[in-house]
Design an enzyme around this catalytic site. Structure first.
Site, PDB file in Angstrom:
ATOM      1  N   PHE A 189       0.854  -1.193   0.000  1.00 66.44           N
ATOM      2  CA  PHE A 189       0.000   0.000   0.000  1.00 66.44           C
ATOM      3  C   PHE A 189       0.887   1.239   0.000  1.00 66.44           C
ATOM      4  O   PHE A 189       0.979   1.962   0.990  1.00 66.44           O
ATOM      5  CB  PHE A 189      -0.880  -0.041   1.262  1.00 66.44           C
ATOM      6  CG  PHE A 189      -2.297   0.368   1.029  1.00 66.44           C
ATOM      7  CD1 PHE A 189      -3.157  -0.452   0.331  1.00 66.44           C
ATOM      8  CD2 PHE A 189      -2.780   1.561   1.524  1.00 66.44           C
ATOM      9  CE1 PHE A 189      -4.473  -0.087   0.135  1.00 66.44           C
ATOM     10  CE2 PHE A 189      -4.087   1.929   1.332  1.00 66.44           C
ATOM     11  CZ  PHE A 189      -4.932   1.109   0.638  1.00 66.44           C
ATOM     12  N   HIS A 190       1.567   1.474  -1.118  1.00 71.51           N
ATOM     13  CA  HIS A 190       2.417   2.657  -1.226  1.00 71.51           C
ATOM     14  C   HIS A 190       1.571   3.849  -1.681  1.00 71.51           C
ATOM     15  O   HIS A 190       0.345   3.769  -1.690  1.00 71.51           O
ATOM     16  CB  HIS A 190       3.624   2.386  -2.140  1.00 71.51           C
ATOM     17  CG  HIS A 190       3.267   1.978  -3.525  1.00 71.51           C
ATOM     18  ND1 HIS A 190       3.072   2.895  -4.530  1.00 71.51           N
ATOM     19  CD2 HIS A 190       3.057   0.748  -4.080  1.00 71.51           C
ATOM     20  CE1 HIS A 190       2.763   2.245  -5.658  1.00 71.51           C
ATOM     21  NE2 HIS A 190       2.742   0.952  -5.404  1.00 71.51           N
ATOM     22  N   VAL A 191       2.192   4.944  -2.047  1.00 72.34           N
ATOM     23  CA  VAL A 191       1.477   6.198  -2.310  1.00 72.34           C
ATOM     24  C   VAL A 191       0.405   6.063  -3.392  1.00 72.34           C
ATOM     25  O   VAL A 191      -0.730   6.495  -3.201  1.00 72.34           O
ATOM     26  CB  VAL A 191       2.472   7.326  -2.668  1.00 72.34           C
ATOM     27  CG1 VAL A 191       1.732   8.583  -3.082  1.00 72.34           C
ATOM     28  CG2 VAL A 191       3.385   7.615  -1.498  1.00 72.34           C
ATOM     29  N   GLU A 241      -1.861  -2.657 -10.976  1.00 69.42           N
ATOM     30  CA  GLU A 241      -0.435  -2.955 -11.186  1.00 69.42           C
ATOM     31  C   GLU A 241      -0.269  -4.352 -11.756  1.00 69.42           C
ATOM     32  O   GLU A 241      -1.052  -5.239 -11.465  1.00 69.42           O
ATOM     33  CB  GLU A 241       0.333  -2.824  -9.866  1.00 69.42           C
ATOM     34  CG  GLU A 241       0.319  -1.423  -9.309  1.00 69.42           C
ATOM     35  CD  GLU A 241       1.035  -1.268  -7.990  1.00 69.42           C
ATOM     36  OE1 GLU A 241       1.641  -2.252  -7.506  1.00 69.42           O
ATOM     37  OE2 GLU A 241       0.979  -0.169  -7.427  1.00 69.42           O
TER      38      GLU A 241
END
Length: 89
Positions: free
Chosen positions: A14-16, A88
């Protein structure tokens, strides 16, 4: 109130970018949203800063807790977003 446990599947966790997509989607709904991590930490699902403090990595189990007039639609939409790995590869 409706809840669902879900696993973060995308490689980078859970990155930016995923957090922003999640918050953008969550804010399309009127319901309140809490995201709870395995260790019991809780974040406002409509706050990017709150979500980033959870430090969710690939494989992390989270519980989405939604309450409000459009809770079913909100929960389904956010679960689908997470299950799609936030677009992604």
């Amino acid at each position: 109130m409706v809840t669902k446990e879900i696993i973060i599947l995308n490689e980078q966790g859970f990155h930016v970018r995923p957090a922003q997509l999640f918050v953008d989607k969550a804010n399309e709904f009127h319901s309140d949203l809490k995201v709870r991590s395995e260790n019991g930490e809780e974040a406002d699902g409509k706050s990017m800063l709150d979500l980033m403090t959870l430090g969710l990595e690939k494989g992390a189990r989270v519980t989405l807790e939604v309450s409000g007039p459009d809770e079913q639609e909100c929960l389904q939409s956010l679960a689908e977003l997470i299950e799609s790995k936030f677009g992604e590869a």
